[in-house]
Scaffold this active site. Sequence first.
Site, PDB file in Angstrom:
ATOM      1  N   HIS A  82      -1.334  33.665  24.991  1.00  0.00           N
ATOM      2  CA  HIS A  82      -0.030  34.081  25.491  1.00  0.00           C
ATOM      3  C   HIS A  82      -0.197  35.200  26.507  1.00  0.00           C
ATOM      4  O   HIS A  82      -0.918  36.158  26.275  1.00  0.00           O
ATOM      5  CB  HIS A  82       0.845  34.577  24.339  1.00  0.00           C
ATOM      6  N   ASP A 161      15.492  35.170  17.259  1.00  0.00           N
ATOM      7  CA  ASP A 161      14.963  35.913  18.404  1.00  0.00           C
ATOM      8  C   ASP A 161      15.825  35.699  19.641  1.00  0.00           C
ATOM      9  O   ASP A 161      16.109  36.637  20.380  1.00  0.00           O
ATOM     10  CB  ASP A 161      13.518  35.488  18.687  1.00  0.00           C
ATOM     11  N   ARG A 168      19.916  42.562  22.791  1.00  0.00           N
ATOM     12  CA  ARG A 168      19.146  43.726  23.239  1.00  0.00           C
ATOM     13  C   ARG A 168      19.289  43.927  24.739  1.00  0.00           C
ATOM     14  O   ARG A 168      19.329  45.049  25.236  1.00  0.00           O
ATOM     15  CB  ARG A 168      17.662  43.543  22.882  1.00  0.00           C
ATOM     16  N   SER A 183       9.246  39.889  18.562  1.00  0.00           N
ATOM     17  CA  SER A 183       9.854  38.805  19.341  1.00  0.00           C
ATOM     18  C   SER A 183       8.769  37.846  19.859  1.00  0.00           C
ATOM     19  O   SER A 183       8.844  36.628  19.665  1.00  0.00           O
ATOM     20  CB  SER A 183      10.638  39.414  20.508  1.00  0.00           C
ATOM     21  N   LYS A 187       7.539  33.848  18.196  1.00  0.00           N
ATOM     22  CA  LYS A 187       7.524  32.611  18.974  1.00  0.00           C
ATOM     23  C   LYS A 187       6.150  31.932  18.919  1.00  0.00           C
ATOM     24  O   LYS A 187       6.047  30.712  18.848  1.00  0.00           O
ATOM     25  CB  LYS A 187       7.936  32.891  20.422  1.00  0.00           C
TER      26      LYS A 187
HETATM   27  N1  URA Z   1       9.369  39.060  25.904  1.00  0.00           N
HETATM   28  C1  URA Z   1       9.792  38.539  24.744  1.00  0.00           C
HETATM   29  O1  URA Z   1       9.554  37.384  24.447  1.00  0.00           O
HETATM   30  N2  URA Z   1      10.474  39.328  23.897  1.00  0.00           N
HETATM   31  C2  URA Z   1      10.765  40.609  24.180  1.00  0.00           C
HETATM   32  O2  URA Z   1      11.373  41.263  23.357  1.00  0.00           O
HETATM   33  C3  URA Z   1      10.329  41.138  25.392  1.00  0.00           C
HETATM   34  C4  URA Z   1       9.629  40.331  26.250  1.00  0.00           C
END
Ligand code: URA
Length: 433
Positions: A82, A161, A168, A183, A187
């Site tokens: 990632h 999320d 947010r 977050s 994923k």
């Molecule tokens: N990228 C994400 O996937 N989540 C965040 O909170 C910030 C950047």
Amino acid sequence: MRMVDIISKKRDGHALTKEEIDFVIQGYTNGEIPDYQMSALAMAIYFQDMNDQERADLTMAMVNSGDVLDLSAIEGIKVDKHSTGGVGDTTTLVLAPLVAALDVPVAKMSGRGLGHTGGTTDKLDAIAGFQTEIEKADFIRLVNDDKVAVIGQTGNLTPADKKIYALRDVTGTVNSIPLIASSIMSKKIAAGSDAIVLDVKTGAGAFMKSLEDAEALAHAMVQIGNKVNRQTMAIISDMSQPLGYAIGNALEVKEAIDTLKGEGPKDLHELVLVLGSQMVVLAGKAGSLEEARGMLEEVMRNGQAIEKFKVMLRNQGGDDSVVDHPEKLPTAKYQIELPAKTSGYVSNIVADEVGIAAMMLGAGRAKKEDNVDPAVGLVLHKKVGDRVEAGESLLTIHANQSDVEAIKERLYNNITISDQATEPQLIYTIITE
Ligand code: URA
Ligand code: CA
């Protein structure tokens, strides 16, 4: 349990229990907890932070808020990579077939780009016929048969999320290490990986601009991964200038092809080898990073890496003849040079601003709903540290519009030529615990 008590507890700096965190995430996902209470909690977390256990519990609560991709039918250790996002970051396109050529299974779920950052599915969409919207069963079969497949984000993964991130975004709580780390990690875990290699970027084009912030985020994510039994490591790499030379979808496919043949830009080539070595070791295919690196260099040299890329394209309906005939990729109508105004050394190429210039050409999206033009973008001829003479081209603009004056202006304003300059460091830190 009452949400107001949980908010007050965090406001006063106490750690939340797993039961409390599960209550919040479930309640917010199904609409029982309103936005104003979740906003208040996010702000309390922003100021009071979370300990390692809370971060891991929050991550798993978000994973369990939706579907989890079950990759257990794929043999071997599934290692995911990632990147926290950058400009001209072509590494996934190279890494997927490259490590698959060493029989490391790559079951890659990838997303689209937004703002100044690009996305892997947009790049693959530049290849005629290539489909990332494939059935889960086909995805798994392809990885078992040929070790590599790329699927677009499907299903109902981490709905908590999605909802919290959107909240947010409008409540001043994006920039919180526990919230960002959970977050991202939620994923990755929902996408089914056993082990995770993180490429955390630092510099102008990165989410985390300072090295200190990038390291803090990397540590947080590695700690979460290891706490929830996914072996995780992170490298911190430079995103002060764009990676490689190409920025734009078809242009980056061409750059990926060159890199798979061992003929890529120096920084992209090196980053791919560093990340790839970590993936190969985590997958248990090599005993050391040195051995893994040698194996990766060998498949670049002997053609197995580029051959694997062709297989990946064919398997998902893509035209694999673009590998030997990259001129068949979408091409922009205009190629416009950007001549240097003075002689000297390139001392800065501001990554995010250059990414925005590429987006203005149509290579990226300002809003989620926007379409991208696969053909357009930028190809740098000079990188930071390179000598340039007045009048020599700094880069080529690939445009489908004849008027690029505003884009040229933006590029000139964000490329600095000085009397002296040194090449920036590419890899800053490697974090394994
Ligand atoms: N990228 C994400 O996937 N989540 C965040 O909170 C910030 C950047
Ligand atoms: Ca690039």
